[in-house]
Design a protein around this motif. Sequence first.
Motif, PDB file in Angstrom:
ATOM      1  N   LEU A   1      -3.618   9.845   6.097  1.00  0.00           N
ATOM      2  CA  LEU A   1      -4.714  10.692   6.572  1.00  0.00           C
ATOM      3  C   LEU A   1      -5.034  11.705   5.485  1.00  0.00           C
ATOM      4  O   LEU A   1      -4.182  12.521   5.116  1.00  0.00           O
ATOM      5  CB  LEU A   1      -4.322  11.394   7.871  1.00  0.00           C
ATOM      6  CG  LEU A   1      -5.243  12.494   8.401  1.00  0.00           C
ATOM      7  CD1 LEU A   1      -6.675  12.004   8.553  1.00  0.00           C
ATOM      8  CD2 LEU A   1      -4.705  13.025   9.726  1.00  0.00           C
TER       9      LEU A   1
ATOM     10  N   THR B   1      -5.058   7.100  12.932  1.00  0.00           N
ATOM     11  CA  THR B   1      -4.325   6.649  11.753  1.00  0.00           C
ATOM     12  C   THR B   1      -3.176   5.740  12.190  1.00  0.00           C
ATOM     13  O   THR B   1      -2.357   6.114  13.033  1.00  0.00           O
ATOM     14  CB  THR B   1      -3.761   7.838  10.961  1.00  0.00           C
ATOM     15  OG1 THR B   1      -4.811   8.772  10.687  1.00  0.00           O
ATOM     16  CG2 THR B   1      -3.161   7.381   9.653  1.00  0.00           C
TER      17      THR B   1
ATOM     18  N   ASP C   1      -6.579   2.048  15.262  1.00  0.00           N
ATOM     19  CA  ASP C   1      -5.649   2.242  14.155  1.00  0.00           C
ATOM     20  C   ASP C   1      -6.289   1.822  12.833  1.00  0.00           C
ATOM     21  O   ASP C   1      -6.826   0.708  12.729  1.00  0.00           O
ATOM     22  CB  ASP C   1      -4.386   1.416  14.379  1.00  0.00           C
ATOM     23  CG  ASP C   1      -3.528   1.973  15.502  1.00  0.00           C
ATOM     24  OD1 ASP C   1      -3.731   3.146  15.868  1.00  0.00           O
ATOM     25  OD2 ASP C   1      -2.666   1.242  16.017  1.00  0.00           O
TER      26      ASP C   1
ATOM     27  N   LEU D   1       3.198   9.331   9.511  1.00  0.00           N
ATOM     28  CA  LEU D   1       1.896   9.432   8.859  1.00  0.00           C
ATOM     29  C   LEU D   1       2.018  10.270   7.591  1.00  0.00           C
ATOM     30  O   LEU D   1       2.794  11.227   7.526  1.00  0.00           O
ATOM     31  CB  LEU D   1       0.877  10.076   9.801  1.00  0.00           C
ATOM     32  CG  LEU D   1       0.677   9.419  11.156  1.00  0.00           C
ATOM     33  CD1 LEU D   1      -0.481  10.086  11.897  1.00  0.00           C
ATOM     34  CD2 LEU D   1       0.443   7.921  11.024  1.00  0.00           C
TER      35      LEU D   1
ATOM     36  N   GLY E   1       0.392   5.046   8.114  1.00  0.00           N
ATOM     37  CA  GLY E   1      -0.886   5.164   7.407  1.00  0.00           C
ATOM     38  C   GLY E   1      -1.080   6.502   6.724  1.00  0.00           C
ATOM     39  O   GLY E   1      -0.215   7.384   6.751  1.00  0.00           O
TER      40      GLY E   1
ATOM     41  N   TYR F   1       0.086  12.808   5.580  1.00  0.00           N
ATOM     42  CA  TYR F   1      -1.057  13.724   5.701  1.00  0.00           C
ATOM     43  C   TYR F   1      -1.253  14.427   4.365  1.00  0.00           C
ATOM     44  O   TYR F   1      -0.394  15.185   3.911  1.00  0.00           O
ATOM     45  CB  TYR F   1      -0.775  14.737   6.811  1.00  0.00           C
ATOM     46  CG  TYR F   1      -1.915  15.667   7.156  1.00  0.00           C
ATOM     47  CD1 TYR F   1      -3.240  15.241   7.122  1.00  0.00           C
ATOM     48  CD2 TYR F   1      -1.663  16.975   7.557  1.00  0.00           C
ATOM     49  CE1 TYR F   1      -4.267  16.092   7.459  1.00  0.00           C
ATOM     50  CE2 TYR F   1      -2.684  17.841   7.900  1.00  0.00           C
ATOM     51  CZ  TYR F   1      -3.993  17.394   7.852  1.00  0.00           C
ATOM     52  OH  TYR F   1      -5.024  18.248   8.192  1.00  0.00           O
TER      53      TYR F   1
ATOM     54  N   VAL G   1      -7.460   7.155   6.951  1.00  0.00           N
ATOM     55  CA  VAL G   1      -8.483   7.960   7.629  1.00  0.00           C
ATOM     56  C   VAL G   1      -8.839   9.139   6.732  1.00  0.00           C
ATOM     57  O   VAL G   1      -7.949   9.824   6.202  1.00  0.00           O
ATOM     58  CB  VAL G   1      -8.003   8.470   9.001  1.00  0.00           C
ATOM     59  CG1 VAL G   1      -9.021   9.427   9.611  1.00  0.00           C
ATOM     60  CG2 VAL G   1      -7.737   7.300   9.943  1.00  0.00           C
TER      61      VAL G   1
END
Length: 340
Positions: free
Chosen positions: A256, A250, A229, A279, A254, A281, A233
Amino acid sequence: MTEALVIHGREDLRLDRVPVTAPGTGEVTMRVAWGGICGSDMHYLRHGGVGASVLREPMILGHEISGFVERTGPGVSGLAPGDPVAIHLARPCGDCRECRLGLRHLCNDTRFLGSAAMLPHTDGGFRRLMTVAASQIYPLPPGLDVRGACLAEPLSVALHAISRAGDVRDRTILVQGAGPIGALIVAGLRIAGAGTIITTDLQDFPLSIARRMGATSVINTVSAPYRADHDVVFEASGAASALPTAIACTAKGGILVQVGMFPPGDVGIPLGQIIARELDYRGSFRFDTEFGAALDLLAANPWIADGLVTHRFGLAAFDQAFATSTDRRHSSKVLFDLAG
């Protein structure tokens, strides 16, 4: 006339003689000194196009360009013959919705050096002399030579990707893919004060470049599949098969950042993981205002160019240069010395 590297079609690259346009109002003719080979240049050679940008006529390749002012046209001030400069590859329209919102890098009518997106195609900079708009010319800051300056374009891509992630200070970060853009993301993260920077790739040599750029640790995922994790990313490989791994790495809540460009067509993505783990993105496409900052960073951190550039070739050795650039086992950033 001047010598230029012209792509005529798939696997058809030639050293041709092309005319040099005299600088008009607001234009500058420059003598090109250095040019970096980009992944898009290799796609034009191997596949005859990059995504939807398909070759329909001969085009000069190259957009990572630096050199010296040769001559200025009427209305140009602040530039003189002999000045060392770098070229911003984009010339947006300035009038569309995106330009008005300050998103010039997303302008649909932008002309990019060495791009087949429009007809006529926009010739690039793998030539001895070229004329561009003065607005695309950036004088070099003190301490930066023209060789290092040609890296301002790919470094700008990396800086834009980092800006898309927000504050990276003290964060745990994964960079997936250690090609030149991935390696420059690592360098930018190091300068920005990131905490842990882990870089993964399928080849050992690009991982050695990432370590030079400041990666905390590197992992060859062929021999050591990786899952962990991370706060942030960066998916910089552009391989569709790598996206599920990037999502899995990720952390919940988080970020990405998708930097690598996928091939044309649909890409399978585990949307359930993005939803259930909340997430964020984010896409990252080219750059705009980061170009000046990239030049300043290259001037202040000469280790970036020293660590990334692995090979240099004269323009006449273009076959060898492209073959070397394609071989990720032994090369990272390959440059043309156009002044030689």
